[in-house]
Scaffold this active site. Structure first.
Site, mmCIF file in Angstrom:
data_model
loop_
_atom_site.group_PDB
_atom_site.id
_atom_site.type_symbol
_atom_site.label_atom_id
_atom_site.label_comp_id
_atom_site.label_asym_id
_atom_site.label_seq_id
_atom_site.Cartn_x
_atom_site.Cartn_y
_atom_site.Cartn_z
ATOM 1 N N VAL A 188 0.692 -1.492 0.380
ATOM 2 C CA VAL A 188 0.194 -0.126 0.099
ATOM 3 C C VAL A 188 0.966 1.305 0.208
ATOM 4 O O VAL A 188 0.723 2.107 -0.731
ATOM 5 C CB VAL A 188 -1.158 -0.128 1.201
ATOM 6 C CG1 VAL A 188 -2.448 1.262 0.869
ATOM 7 C CG2 VAL A 188 -1.413 -1.275 0.776
ATOM 8 N N LYS A 209 -12.629 -5.641 10.860
ATOM 9 C CA LYS A 209 -13.864 -4.577 10.176
ATOM 10 C C LYS A 209 -14.612 -4.444 10.769
ATOM 11 O O LYS A 209 -15.103 -3.570 10.950
ATOM 12 C CB LYS A 209 -13.453 -5.314 9.087
ATOM 13 C CG LYS A 209 -12.218 -5.061 8.287
ATOM 14 C CD LYS A 209 -11.940 -6.176 6.884
ATOM 15 C CE LYS A 209 -10.414 -5.841 6.073
ATOM 16 N NZ LYS A 209 -10.788 -6.238 4.957
#
Lengths: 443, 443
Positions: free
Chosen positions: A17, A206
């Site tokens: 990322v 999450k």
């Protein structure tokens, strides 16, 4: 027209990322500066190893191993290194020094989110994390802002690309779990140690973030009930298909009322579930993610896209960067997290849902009646029963001569009642084995 | 904990959206106040007729016909009356008096948006409009904020519920356009005068808003190419099915390079299009909306939900209200619209896409060769041809003895080249009639 000083951007981490964030920012910096009204200057990229290979070509002079000095000279800090420490310490340092922080670190948010948000609020800095859930899919802003005037009832999320890839291959290619995982590893969808994905830890982090946002209530990750996909068999996937379902690893966050105590609260859980083939989530294939939101006024919404990937996640990070930079230019504090509702978090035993139970039974007269009685004694109402005497398959559950398989769908029942029922089934003399117990969601 | 004065909320209009906004705000005001950190007090609802019937029960003392006085006493003004005037004038009054404004008025934004945003920026007020596109679906914030660090390449949107309902009925129930429209009218999905929906005006307004946001460029509604669905026949829908497509009214916003001039620009258009049955947009049924976004880094994203309806749209309005109210509490200016890219808007003739052309031809030897030559002369490359000699259907296009139907799929070609090709086909002695020309999107 740009009439503001350059904003100094520090990037912590240059993995899949981080390298993409840096590369895109260096490439499109001028375009983004136009949107912000200020230049965006990458002042450095903190890494552990200056010579490690990167997925994008980056100017070597930007790399540094001195993260602390980099942070203390930045207006905005992008944390894409992952892990708990030193990421937590660096974010705390950045916030207390007055920098805004952007993070993609769901593990950190799910465990230390509340304390980091509290620091941010105290010093008037902002902590952005659109990339932490659903990769490039905008889901944090929609939940925090767009749905802020509504009441979210339930979220059904496919939030882990690795497990969706594996289950999708099992469903569509007929793979076993082992061979689907091997392909996922080969293609880079699964890590060398796939535990965090296949055991549901990643999805639980999450779920903790989504539930906290949606219900304005801190839902710590250790309050999220978690089951992974390692128990899912090829036979379960095929049986689901025959019943018109697909098996998905779902993060389910919902408001519910405990049927025993009458307490209104929230619950978050991660487990494999049967989803009707006609449900929009059933059409989420490969490593994609989707978050299905049921809200009181808005009705059903779905957000779909790539749930992971370096460049996709970088898109979400850069969206946050533009937001953070605009805030610098126009001034004023940003939006604080809202946790005012502070609803009770209910245990998994309070959850009410439907189930599909597959039993190997001895094929004797009266078996069905005995099993039906056992369900009714535990307050679980049977909706449908399918009985089959499968052709003997070597090594399969139908291999015993005289055995039959019962697939039982229930009406809505509590987890507690279901657990008692399953325990009683396992002890019943007519039941050879409880082959499978799966929750049914999205009906 | 609430430590801020009550914010005074004025609502303009009490139609299907306005009545729901008021009802939800009165019912959930305390919950929303907790999220904001300030009380949200509805100080009045401006209406034309105090005695008109409403879709929700509201305290009569809130109603007033004096919109101006109401506006001048408000912190936040919610405009849900619709139409251009006096909505435009009221919003201008509200902004110049320093109030933030929330509007669901796509017609107004598509025509007077830039001037209203300019006023807002000048006085430091905010104009929110999440409800203007896609009803309850969060699409404005994701485009403006979440994707602000990315480059949107293309948007394919089903943004009009009425036409999607009609086309979906034609596809799934086999209805004619007329009877599907009649059902839509009966169910309240279509208005008494359905022109704005079925002729694509409503979708064009939304395309103007989406393109402006996505490309950081003002795209006025009169620059949006617009075709409605009134020319879509039952036969076209059936033929689409046979080729593996569904017909959808799409809003297509894209960045493109004019193939002639090499100019990089943007384009927005609304027209019926063939969408592959496997595309996520093909599965958007009934009056639902969905916006499919292709971005450079994020990849493909889709946002799905109810595109209209009073209570659904009210959810989006209240999300904006919470944002606006939070801004009052924390202070500081909000986010200005970004139109810095100011890209050229290219005409429909610059658009490059695929087409499917259906021709009735005279069934003579050499017809196919003549038609293929005609395509190649105009620089349009044929990808596939299907020829059929349909059984005579009374009144149908295959009724002429000896006639055949050709369905021709093209590779990507410009609208200009395609228009020339179609004109030449219409003049060709071997072509009896050009039955249908449809663009193909989402391949």
């Amino acid at each position: 027209m740009i009439e503001y000083r350059n904003l100094r951007i520090a990037i912590l981490g240059a993995g899949s990322v981080g390298a993409q964030v840096a590369a895109l920012l260096l490439e499109h910096g001028e375009e983004l500066a136009g949107r912000v009204g200020a230049g965006l200057e990458v002042v450095g990229i903190a890494v552990r190893d200056l010579d490690a290979p990167r997925t994008a070509e980056l100017p070597r002079e930007l790399f540094t191993t001195d993260a602390r000095s980099l942070i203390l000279g930045a207006d905005i800090v992008i944390e894409v290194m992952g892990g708990i420490e030193p990421a937590r310490e660096y974010i705390e340092l950045a916030l207390t020094s007055g920098a805004d922080v952007i993070t993609a670190n769901k593990a950190l948010l799910a465990t230390h989110g509340p304390e980091l948000f509290a620091i941010a609020e105290q010093v008037g800095a902002q902590l952005y994390y659109e990339a932490a859930v659903g990769g490039a899919i905008p889901i944090i802003r929609p939940l925090r802002d767009s749905l802020a005037g509504d009441r979210v009832r339930r979220i059904l999320g496919i939030v882990n690309g690795t497990t969706n890839y594996i289950l999708d291959r099992m469903d569509r290619q007929g793979d076993s779990l082992e061979s689907a995982l091997a392909v996922a590893t080969e293609l880079g969808y699964a890590e060398a140690d796939p535990t965090a994905d296949i055991e549901g830890y990643d999805a639980a982090q999450k779920a903790s973030i989504l539930a906290s946002l949606a219900f304005h209530t801190i839902v710590p990750v250790d309050e999220v009930h978690r089951e992974g996909i390692t128990g899912i068999t090829h036979e379960q996937v095929r049986s689901a298909q025959r019943s018109g379902y697909v098996i998905k690893l779902l993060a389910v966050c919902e408001r519910l009322t405990d049927p025993e105590t009458g307490v209104d609260g929230v619950s978050a859980r991660v487990h494999p579930a049967l989803v009707p083939a006609s449900h929009p989530l059933a059409a989420v294939h490969g490593a994609n993610n989707a978050v299905f939101v049921e809200a009181e006024a808005a009705g059903d919404l779905m957000f779909y896209g790539a749930g992971a990937g370096g460049v996709q996640t970088a898109s979400a990070v850069l969206g946050d960067l533009v937001s953070a930079a605009r805030r610098h230019v126009v001034g004023g504090p940003g939006v604080a997290e809202s946790t005012q509702a502070d609803l009770p978090i209910l245990p998994i035993s309070s959850v009410v849902t439907r189930y599909q139970i597959t039993l190997s039974v001895y094929d004797r007269p009266g078996v069905l009646a005995q099993i039906a009685t056992l369900f009714s004694e535990h307050g679980v109402s049977v909706e449908a029963v399918q009985q089959s005497v499968p052709a003997p398959v070597s090594g399969g559950p139908g291999d015993e001569p005289g055995g039959a398989t019962l697939v039982i769908g229930t009406h809505r029942a509590t987890e507690a009642a279901l657990a008692d029922t399953v325990a009683a089934l396992a002890d019943s003399p007519v039941v050879e084995r409880v082959e499978s117990v799966l929750r049914v969601e999205g009906l």
